[in-house]
Design an enzyme around this catalytic site. Structure first.
Site, short mmCIF file in Angstrom:
data_model
loop_
_atom_site.label_atom_id
_atom_site.label_comp_id
_atom_site.label_asym_id
_atom_site.label_seq_id
_atom_site.Cartn_x
_atom_site.Cartn_y
_atom_site.Cartn_z
N MET A 51 15.91 -74.45 -62.03
CA MET A 51 15.55 -75.76 -61.47
C MET A 51 15.33 -75.62 -59.96
O MET A 51 16.07 -74.90 -59.30
CB MET A 51 16.69 -76.75 -61.72
N ASP A 53 13.21 -78.42 -56.80
CA ASP A 53 13.19 -79.77 -56.21
C ASP A 53 13.43 -80.94 -57.17
O ASP A 53 12.90 -80.95 -58.27
CB ASP A 53 11.80 -80.06 -55.61
N GLU A 235 6.86 -79.11 -46.54
CA GLU A 235 6.87 -79.44 -47.97
C GLU A 235 7.59 -80.77 -48.20
O GLU A 235 8.40 -81.20 -47.37
CB GLU A 235 7.60 -78.34 -48.77
C1 FRU Z 1 9.51 -76.90 -52.46
C2 FRU Z 1 8.32 -76.42 -53.28
C3 FRU Z 1 7.21 -77.46 -53.26
C4 FRU Z 1 6.45 -77.17 -54.51
C5 FRU Z 1 7.55 -76.73 -55.45
C6 FRU Z 1 7.15 -75.66 -56.42
O1 FRU Z 1 10.69 -76.28 -52.78
O2 FRU Z 1 7.86 -75.17 -52.78
O3 FRU Z 1 6.42 -77.45 -52.10
O4 FRU Z 1 5.75 -78.27 -54.99
O5 FRU Z 1 8.63 -76.27 -54.65
O6 FRU Z 1 8.14 -75.45 -57.37
#
Ligand code: FRU
Length: 537
Positions: A51, A53, A235
């Site tokens: 897991m 975000d 992000e």
């Molecule tokens: C942040 C990230 C986001 C991306 C996701 C991919 O941790 O790098 O930018 O959408 O994780 O799993």
């Protein structure tokens, strides 16, 4: 040269090679008990597998929804899905089936979800408004072919309280404009201009879009090229009005931006900006910028929502009713520097505790405070109090803690400037092999710290065993430390959530001793108490 998405993926591949494949294989078939070594007892974690975000968090019809970046085939990062869970209190979660699977447009990267109450999208009906998820499609083929346009924004909708999802036929709704890192849309309704607003990360800044219907989006503005920390790619941004703790009718707009790497203790972290938003443009308000030092990379000031290394990509829930009025936040409790290598099985990663955010005016400017949601307090069980008074050196308090020692919540209070001879003071967790973790305050440096240098075997990553620090942002004469210590994590809320630090730890045997310590001289403890905490499982 800044590190953007490709380097991160390379790191992940290297990371997965570093993980003993045999161990992963074996563990992935293990039965899930929620009692495995290091399994969080207070925090959300998936039953098994990888897991990262939190995604699409919203409240609707008495349920909090949590989606999350999920790879159901491994305990290392891979083709992303949206896992799903629901809760009535953000503490106890019910796992639901995977909500979104990768498709011909790509993997399902991070994003958000909103209840489209007025059916502006036409994807539901007036009587049954759709819930719309807005996410990044990441096309691995385009990435392999070294194109720059392989990330774009798409939507999916649910007409049954988030249980099943249909992808919109007109995807993507925001095509890639020629920016390699273009992702993580967070959408909200902007009441004043009667419009949907999307904020998303575009390389090392954010872009804002507007839409009347969640399907047709128009570029509105850009923010951040010259502001904040730029040690890595930006992000998972978020943008929302936030009330002052002292006067909830006073609000400013707040932007959260996660950055990786470039965090204050290395790797991933979340910075924020306080300002104004007119529906099109976000403007930093210098009168509300906390006066903090310039970042080590020489950029403008950056302030961090959580100074610890293990709170990343966090955003806030949408749809919280106005009569509740809280701004509720959860982050991913890990760091890209070692997330793929931490020694847990058959799952990897947990979320932080859900937290309430508020604005607070401090002598050094305005800051965002974070505190665990009130619902968390239902986990409290046997309380304890330690006799206050002067102490020097180390004093074990394990025997007074019912169900000792973990999980536990401990509150400490002492004067911020004790006698000159007093050095660092705080709490120390240790085990019989002598591994230890200490959490406390350093009056000389005016810093909080979590020292995890000797908290357990750290052969999985050189980036892990570190002395972690956070500046003190308050000038209250007393230091208040509130620590929530789970089996393999600590969340420190100092000065009522003004300086926050989240950190993981992995001792070879569980910590079974808790001590108070004061280095150098005699410290007058004003308060030492706490509670044992019940497992959520
Ligand atoms: C942040 C990230 C986001 C991306 C996701 C991919 O941790 O790098 O930018 O959408 O994780 O799993």
């Amino acid at each position: 040269m800044k590190k953007f998405f490709i380097p991160m993926l390379i790191t992940l591949v290297v990371a997965s090679c570093k993980t003993d494949p045999a161990t992963v294989e074996e563990d992935s078939t293990a039965t899930v008990t929620y009692q495995e070594p290091y399994r969080p007892q207070l925090h959300f974690s998936p039953p098994a597998k990888w897991m990262n975000d939190p995604n699409g968090m919203f409240f609707y019809e008495d349920e909090y929804h949590l989606f999350y970046q999920y790879y159901p085939d491994s305990t290392v990062w891979g083709p992303m899905h949206w896992g799903h869970a629901v809760s009535t209190d953000m503490i106890h979660w019910e796992h639901l089936p995977i909500a979104l699977y990768p498709d011909s447009l790509g993997y399902i990267f991070s994003g958000s979800a909103v209840v489209d109450r007025n059916n502006t999208s036409g994807l539901g009906t007036a009587d049954n408004p759709p819930i719309v998820a807005i996410f990044t499609h990441h096309d691995p083929v385009g990435e392999r072919e070294k194109r720059i346009d392989f990330q774009y924004q798409s939507i999916a909708y649910s007409l049954d309280r988030g249980r099943t999802w249909t992808k919109y036929k007109g995807n993507p709704v925001v095509p890639n404009p020629g920016i390699r890192d273009f992702r993580d849309p967070k959408v909200s309704w902007h009441e004043a201009s009667q419009s949907w607003i999307m904020i998303l990360a575009a390389k090392d800044r954010v872009h804002l879009y507007r839409s009347p219907n969640l399907k047709d989006w128009t570029f509105a503005s850009e923010f951040g090229a010259e502001l904040g920390s730029h040690g890595g790619v930006w992000e998972c941004p978020d943008l929302f009005p936030l009330g002052s703790e002292d006067d909830m009718s006073f609000q400013k707009w707040v932007m959260l931006v996660s950055i990786n790497p470039g965090g204050p203790n290395g790797g991933s972290a979340t910075q924020y900006f306080i300002g104004d938003f007119d529906g099109t443009t976000f403007t930093l308000d210098p009168a509300f910028a906390p006066r903090v030092q310039a970042t080590p990379d020489g950029n403008q000031q950056a302030v961090w929502l959580d100074y610890g290394p293990d709170d990343y990509a966090g955003v806030t829930f949408s749809g919280v009713p106005p009569e509740d009025g809280r701004r509720l936040f959860m982050g991913w409790m890990s760091n890209w520097s070692y997330a793929n290598m931490v020694p847990t099985a058959p799952w990897r990663s947990a979320m932080t505790l859900p937290r309430t955010l508020s604005l607070k005016q401090m002598p050094m400017g305005w800051i965002i405070r974070s505190r665990p949601v009130l619902e968390f307090e239902a986990l409290r069980t046997g309380g304890f109090e330690v006799v206050r008074g002067p102490e020097q050196g180390e004093k074990e308090i394990t025997p007074v803690i019912p169900h000792a020692p973990l999980p536990v919540e401990i509150n400490l209070r002492a004067m911020a400037s004790p006698t000159e001879s007093v050095g660092r003071f705080g709490i120390k967790l240790s085990n019989d092999p002598g591994e230890h973790l200490s959490i406390g305050y350093d009056p000389q440096a005016m810093q909080y710290f979590i020292d995890r240098r000797e908290s357990g075997p750290a052969d999985f990553s050189d980036a892990f065993p570190k002395m972690l620090t956070a500046p003190r942002l308050s000038d209250d004469p007393a230091i208040n430390l509130r620590m929530i210590i789970d089996v393999s994590s600590v969340e420190l809320f100092a000065d009522y959530g003004s300086s926050v630090m989240t950190a993981l730890f992995f001792p070879s045997e569980p910590f079974n001793h808790v001590s108070l310590f004061a280095e150098g001289g005699e410290l007058e403890w004003q308060r030492i108490d706490g509670r044992s905490l019940q497992s959520i499982w």
